[in-house]
Design a protein around this motif. Structure first.
Motif, PDB file in Angstrom:
ATOM      1  N   MET A 108      30.702  22.778  65.203  1.00  0.00           N
ATOM      2  CA  MET A 108      29.432  23.193  64.638  1.00  0.00           C
ATOM      3  C   MET A 108      28.329  22.963  65.665  1.00  0.00           C
ATOM      4  SD  MET A 108      30.259  24.268  61.671  1.00  0.00           S
ATOM      5  CE  MET A 108      28.611  24.507  61.030  1.00  0.00           C
ATOM      6  N   GLY A 109      27.373  23.874  65.676  1.00  0.00           N
ATOM      7  CA  GLY A 109      26.312  23.737  66.659  1.00  0.00           C
ATOM      8  C   GLY A 109      24.965  24.152  66.114  1.00  0.00           C
ATOM      9  N   TRP A 110      23.935  23.722  66.813  1.00  0.00           N
ATOM     10  CA  TRP A 110      22.568  24.157  66.537  1.00  0.00           C
ATOM     11  C   TRP A 110      22.031  24.865  67.773  1.00  0.00           C
ATOM     12  CZ3 TRP A 110      20.223  23.926  61.873  1.00  0.00           C
ATOM     13  CH2 TRP A 110      20.760  23.060  60.911  1.00  0.00           C
ATOM     14  N   PHE A 111      21.384  25.978  67.524  1.00  0.00           N
ATOM     15  CA  PHE A 111      20.727  26.752  68.564  1.00  0.00           C
ATOM     16  C   PHE A 111      19.298  27.001  68.131  1.00  0.00           C
ATOM     17  CE2 PHE A 111      24.386  28.181  71.178  1.00  0.00           C
ATOM     18  CZ  PHE A 111      25.418  27.724  70.378  1.00  0.00           C
ATOM     19  N   ARG A 112      18.450  27.400  69.075  1.00  0.00           N
ATOM     20  CA  ARG A 112      17.081  27.731  68.707  1.00  0.00           C
ATOM     21  C   ARG A 112      16.605  28.941  69.479  1.00  0.00           C
ATOM     22  NH1 ARG A 112      14.063  22.308  71.137  1.00  0.00           N
ATOM     23  NH2 ARG A 112      14.265  22.814  73.365  1.00  0.00           N
TER      24      ARG A 112
END
Length: 124
Positions: free
Chosen positions: A34-38
């Motif tokens: 799982m990852g977070w990007f912006r």
């Protein structure tokens, strides 16, 4: 099939904190990194942080290292991003992503599923 729904964005002053949550549906949540990007207008979506299925191995972008913490609760099908010491340059739409890639720091093109995004605005 995995569906992702982010929450927790908002407006905060510089130096403040926010915690983003990403709730996943689907019984195979624990199989994915799982990852977070912006993303900000005019810029490409960029990597922020990621976590392996075990919750032990993590990876962070240099810009957020030491300030942001990613974690996951497989029992709740949820991944979190604790953001501390926020800066105006952290202002962006934050997206949660799931990937079957064997690499922890997976790229945008390696994401299998995306959430709809949540706005984070940091005022100076």
């Amino acid at each position: 099939q995995v569906q992702l729904v982010e929450s927790g964005g908002g407006l905060v002053q510089a130096g403040g904190s926010l915690r983003l949550s990403c709730a996943a549906s689907g019984r195979t949540f624990s199989r994915y990194a799982m990852g977070w990007f912006r993303e900000t207008p005019g810029k490409e979506r960029e990597f922020v942080a990621a976590i392996r299925w075990s919750g032990v191995i993590t990876s962070y972008a240099d810009a957020v290292k030491g300030r942001f913490t990613i974690s996951r609760d497989n029992a709740k099908n949820t991944v979190y991003l604790q953001m501390n010491s926020l800066k105006p340059e952290d202002t962006a739409v934050y997206y949660c992503a799931a990937s079957s890639s064997p690499v922890t720091r997976f790229r945008v093109v390696e994401a299998d599923y995306w959430g709809q995004g949540t706005q984070v605005t940091v005022s100076s």
